[in-house]
Design a protein around this motif. Structure first.
Motif, PDB file in Angstrom:
ATOM      1  N   PHE A  36       0.842  -1.202   0.000  1.00 31.32           N
ATOM      2  CA  PHE A  36       0.000   0.000   0.000  1.00 31.32           C
ATOM      3  C   PHE A  36       0.874   1.247   0.000  1.00 31.32           C
ATOM      4  CE2 PHE A  36      -2.108   3.451   2.190  1.00 31.32           C
ATOM      5  CZ  PHE A  36      -3.376   3.461   1.658  1.00 31.32           C
ATOM      6  N   VAL A  37       1.915   1.248   0.841  1.00 35.32           N
ATOM      7  CA  VAL A  37       2.813   2.406   0.934  1.00 35.32           C
ATOM      8  C   VAL A  37       3.461   2.695  -0.416  1.00 35.32           C
ATOM      9  CG1 VAL A  37       4.985   3.235   1.933  1.00 35.32           C
ATOM     10  CG2 VAL A  37       3.257   2.144   3.399  1.00 35.32           C
ATOM     11  N   ARG A  38       4.004   1.655  -1.050  1.00 30.40           N
ATOM     12  CA  ARG A  38       4.676   1.857  -2.340  1.00 30.40           C
ATOM     13  C   ARG A  38       3.708   2.374  -3.399  1.00 30.40           C
ATOM     14  NH1 ARG A  38       7.152  -2.930  -0.435  1.00 30.40           N
ATOM     15  NH2 ARG A  38       5.655  -4.228  -1.574  1.00 30.40           N
ATOM     16  N   PHE A  39       2.502   1.844  -3.405  1.00 28.09           N
ATOM     17  CA  PHE A  39       1.513   2.273  -4.399  1.00 28.09           C
ATOM     18  C   PHE A  39       1.121   3.732  -4.179  1.00 28.09           C
ATOM     19  CE2 PHE A  39      -2.819   2.466  -6.205  1.00 28.09           C
ATOM     20  CZ  PHE A  39      -2.545   2.012  -7.482  1.00 28.09           C
ATOM     21  N   LYS A  40       0.900   4.110  -2.938  1.00 29.83           N
ATOM     22  CA  LYS A  40       0.507   5.480  -2.644  1.00 29.83           C
ATOM     23  C   LYS A  40       1.655   6.459  -2.889  1.00 29.83           C
ATOM     24  CE  LYS A  40      -3.837   5.358  -1.528  1.00 29.83           C
ATOM     25  NZ  LYS A  40      -4.850   6.255  -2.120  1.00 29.83           N
ATOM     26  N   GLN A  41       2.882   6.023  -2.639  1.00 28.36           N
ATOM     27  CA  GLN A  41       4.029   6.886  -2.953  1.00 28.36           C
ATOM     28  C   GLN A  41       4.095   7.166  -4.444  1.00 28.36           C
ATOM     29  OE1 GLN A  41       7.153   4.523  -1.211  1.00 28.36           O
ATOM     30  NE2 GLN A  41       7.188   5.716   0.696  1.00 28.36           N
ATOM     31  N   TRP A  42       3.841   6.135  -5.243  1.00 29.11           N
ATOM     32  CA  TRP A  42       3.842   6.306  -6.699  1.00 29.11           C
ATOM     33  C   TRP A  42       2.729   7.259  -7.130  1.00 29.11           C
ATOM     34  CZ3 TRP A  42      -0.138   4.151  -9.922  1.00 29.11           C
ATOM     35  CH2 TRP A  42       0.079   4.344 -11.287  1.00 29.11           C
ATOM     36  N   MET A  43       1.530   7.071  -6.573  1.00 31.74           N
ATOM     37  CA  MET A  43       0.409   7.943  -6.942  1.00 31.74           C
ATOM     38  C   MET A  43       0.654   9.389  -6.533  1.00 31.74           C
ATOM     39  SD  MET A  43      -2.983   5.616  -6.208  1.00 31.74           S
ATOM     40  CE  MET A  43      -4.036   6.743  -7.098  1.00 31.74           C
ATOM     41  N   SER A  44       1.386   9.597  -5.449  1.00 31.55           N
ATOM     42  CA  SER A  44       1.574  10.947  -4.916  1.00 31.55           C
ATOM     43  C   SER A  44       2.449  11.826  -5.798  1.00 31.55           C
ATOM     44  CB  SER A  44       2.171  10.877  -3.511  1.00 31.55           C
ATOM     45  OG  SER A  44       3.526  10.455  -3.555  1.00 31.55           O
ATOM     46  N   VAL A  45       3.125  11.219  -6.766  1.00 32.21           N
ATOM     47  CA  VAL A  45       3.995  12.025  -7.641  1.00 32.21           C
ATOM     48  C   VAL A  45       3.535  12.000  -9.097  1.00 32.21           C
ATOM     49  CG1 VAL A  45       6.004  11.780  -6.136  1.00 32.21           C
ATOM     50  CG2 VAL A  45       5.597  10.072  -7.918  1.00 32.21           C
ATOM     51  N   LEU A  46       2.351  11.479  -9.361  1.00 29.31           N
ATOM     52  CA  LEU A  46       1.834  11.484 -10.725  1.00 29.31           C
ATOM     53  C   LEU A  46       1.457  12.912 -11.113  1.00 29.31           C
ATOM     54  CD1 LEU A  46      -0.482   8.317 -10.759  1.00 29.31           C
ATOM     55  CD2 LEU A  46       1.738   8.578 -11.869  1.00 29.31           C
ATOM     56  N   PRO A  47       2.074  13.475 -12.121  1.00 32.75           N
ATOM     57  CA  PRO A  47       1.811  14.881 -12.455  1.00 32.75           C
ATOM     58  C   PRO A  47       0.380  15.139 -12.908  1.00 32.75           C
ATOM     59  CG  PRO A  47       3.174  13.827 -14.143  1.00 32.75           C
ATOM     60  CD  PRO A  47       3.108  12.872 -12.995  1.00 32.75           C
ATOM     61  N   GLU A  48      -0.266  14.117 -13.504  1.00 32.15           N
ATOM     62  CA  GLU A  48      -1.620  14.330 -14.007  1.00 32.15           C
ATOM     63  C   GLU A  48      -2.688  14.170 -12.925  1.00 32.15           C
ATOM     64  OE1 GLU A  48      -0.640   9.944 -14.815  1.00 32.15           O
ATOM     65  OE2 GLU A  48       0.397  11.894 -14.717  1.00 32.15           O
ATOM     66  N   GLN A  92      -1.163   9.378   3.380  1.00 28.98           N
ATOM     67  CA  GLN A  92      -1.500   7.983   3.669  1.00 28.98           C
ATOM     68  C   GLN A  92      -0.269   7.092   3.632  1.00 28.98           C
ATOM     69  OE1 GLN A  92      -4.563   7.172   0.772  1.00 28.98           O
ATOM     70  NE2 GLN A  92      -6.189   7.960   2.071  1.00 28.98           N
ATOM     71  N   ALA A  93       0.597   7.306   2.653  1.00 26.69           N
ATOM     72  CA  ALA A  93       1.806   6.492   2.540  1.00 26.69           C
ATOM     73  C   ALA A  93       2.686   6.659   3.773  1.00 26.69           C
ATOM     74  CB  ALA A  93       2.579   6.873   1.276  1.00 26.69           C
ATOM     75  N   SER A  94       2.923   7.891   4.186  1.00 24.47           N
ATOM     76  CA  SER A  94       3.793   8.119   5.344  1.00 24.47           C
ATOM     77  C   SER A  94       3.142   7.629   6.632  1.00 24.47           C
ATOM     78  CB  SER A  94       4.132   9.606   5.466  1.00 24.47           C
ATOM     79  OG  SER A  94       2.967  10.381   5.679  1.00 24.47           O
ATOM     80  N   SER A  95       1.811   7.767   6.746  1.00 31.11           N
ATOM     81  CA  SER A  95       1.107   7.326   7.947  1.00 31.11           C
ATOM     82  C   SER A  95       1.164   5.810   8.098  1.00 31.11           C
ATOM     83  CB  SER A  95      -0.347   7.801   7.912  1.00 31.11           C
ATOM     84  OG  SER A  95      -0.438   9.206   7.896  1.00 31.11           O
ATOM     85  N   VAL A  96       0.909   5.097   7.011  1.00 32.39           N
ATOM     86  CA  VAL A  96       0.940   3.632   7.079  1.00 32.39           C
ATOM     87  C   VAL A  96       2.368   3.149   7.332  1.00 32.39           C
ATOM     88  CG1 VAL A  96       0.574   1.502   5.777  1.00 32.39           C
ATOM     89  CG2 VAL A  96      -1.118   3.343   5.668  1.00 32.39           C
ATOM     90  N   GLU A  97       3.354   3.797   6.716  1.00 30.65           N
ATOM     91  CA  GLU A  97       4.743   3.398   6.947  1.00 30.65           C
ATOM     92  C   GLU A  97       5.120   3.582   8.417  1.00 30.65           C
ATOM     93  OE1 GLU A  97       8.985   3.714   4.617  1.00 30.65           O
ATOM     94  OE2 GLU A  97       7.607   5.419   4.508  1.00 30.65           O
ATOM     95  N   ASP A  98       4.673   4.657   9.034  1.00 32.87           N
ATOM     96  CA  ASP A  98       4.930   4.879  10.462  1.00 32.87           C
ATOM     97  C   ASP A  98       4.285   3.790  11.318  1.00 32.87           C
ATOM     98  OD1 ASP A  98       6.357   7.148   9.876  1.00 32.87           O
ATOM     99  OD2 ASP A  98       4.730   8.539  10.350  1.00 32.87           O
TER     100      ASP A  98
END
Length: 316
Positions: free
Chosen positions: A274-286, A298-304
């Motif tokens: 989930f973390v990896r997927f959300k990290q990828w989505m967080s930088v999609l320019p579109e 969400q990515a940082s919260s779940v990783e914590d």
């Protein structure tokens, strides 16, 4: 994020133990669905009798002429069925008590519609064909960790269900046993669900709550486009980038609790996927900037949470 209060944690642990025992009882009761009876022999042999096993669907199978062996088979079945039904009904009554305690101690905060949908999928055996992905997966992680995320991280009005197109034949068979369409399954939960005209992979109810069904991007002989049943008014499943990675990730399962105290099992993907997927989505320019910021949160919260409460998942 914040830890769950001690009294709520104790209640959650007790409630989950009962819920899991109820799951086992349902599985045991399913093994003895239907019945057995003695069928009298033909007019030429009226004293003969044959043991017949009936299925839940109404089909019948002869198990042989009356004998010490079939008598023992009949007695064993009756005993197993009575015990299974008694245990199932007793645990169901205990779950109602836990529901009241969950509500009194504010154990849960999931919208009841989510729990109702998951329980409907479980009862119809359709749940094994879906994984919850997206924001609602956070409720599984926080339940297992004994804490809660801040409201900004979990705020959403839709649930994403990832469907495994590779198992489409088994899914169609399972669906045909319970309803004519996937939309029909949801309408057993809330009859106001309708497929959106402009977004055929989404069903929305009168309160604006949405259910989205997605799949991996077409690979090999995957059919595309694909509708989940032959009914005209049913889901056309949307292709989602990198959904194959989510299908390939380890499964994560936890019992979640609704604000009304009801419980359901949520099957989702392991938290680091989930973390990896959300990290990828967080930088999609579109992608919408507001959604990108929430993806990063969400990515940082779940990783914590993984590092502090679920370290056994940190290496996945």
């Amino acid at each position: 994020m914040r830890e769950r209060p001690a009294d709520a944690t104790r209640q959650y642990i007790d409630a989950v133990a009962t819920f899991e025992a109820y799951e086992d009882a349902l599985a045991e009761a399913a093994k003895v669905r239907g019945g057995m009876y003695w069928h009298k022999g033909p007019a030429s042999a009226p004293d003969d009798a044959y043991l017949v096993r009936t299925s839940a669907s109404g089909s019948e199978k002869s198990l042989g002429r009356r004998s010490p062996e079939t008598e023992a088979m009949y007695a064993s079945f009756r005993q197993r069925k009575e015990m299974a039904v008694e245990r199932r009904d007793g645990l169901k009554a205990s779950l109602l008590k836990h529901k009241r305690m969950n509500r009194a101690l504010r154990v849960g905060r999931v919208a009841p519609i989510i729990v109702d949908i998951l329980n409907r999928l479980a009862a119809t055996r359709l749940g094994e064909h879906f994984r919850v992905v997206g924001t609602h997966a956070l409720y599984a992680y926080e339940s297992a960790a004994g804490m809660t995320f801040e409201d900004d991280a979990v705020a959403t009005r839709d649930i994403d269900l990832l469907w495994d197109v590779r198992k489409r034949v088994a899914f169609a068979t399972a669906l045909s046993k319970v309803d004519v369409s996937m939309l029909g399954v949801l309408q057993k939960v809330d009859p106001t669900f309708r497929i959106r005209d402009a977004q055929k992979y989404t069903a929305v109810n009168k309160d604006g709550f949405e259910v989205d069904i997605i799949r991996r991007v077409q690979v090999g002989d995957d059919p595309h486009p694909i509708r989940l049943s032959d009914e005209d008014d049913d889901f056309w499943v949307a292709q989602a980038p990198r959904a194959q990675e989510l299908l390939d990730s380890a499964q994560f399962s936890a019992v979640i609790v609704a604000t009304n105290g009801a419980m359901a099992r949520m099957n989702t993907l392991e938290p680091m996927a989930f973390v990896r997927f959300k990290q990828w989505m967080s930088v999609l320019p579109e992608r919408d900037p507001l959604k990108r910021r929430r993806d990063a949160l969400q990515a940082s919260s779940v990783e914590d949470v993984v590092q502090e409460y679920l370290p056994q998942w940190s290496q996945n």
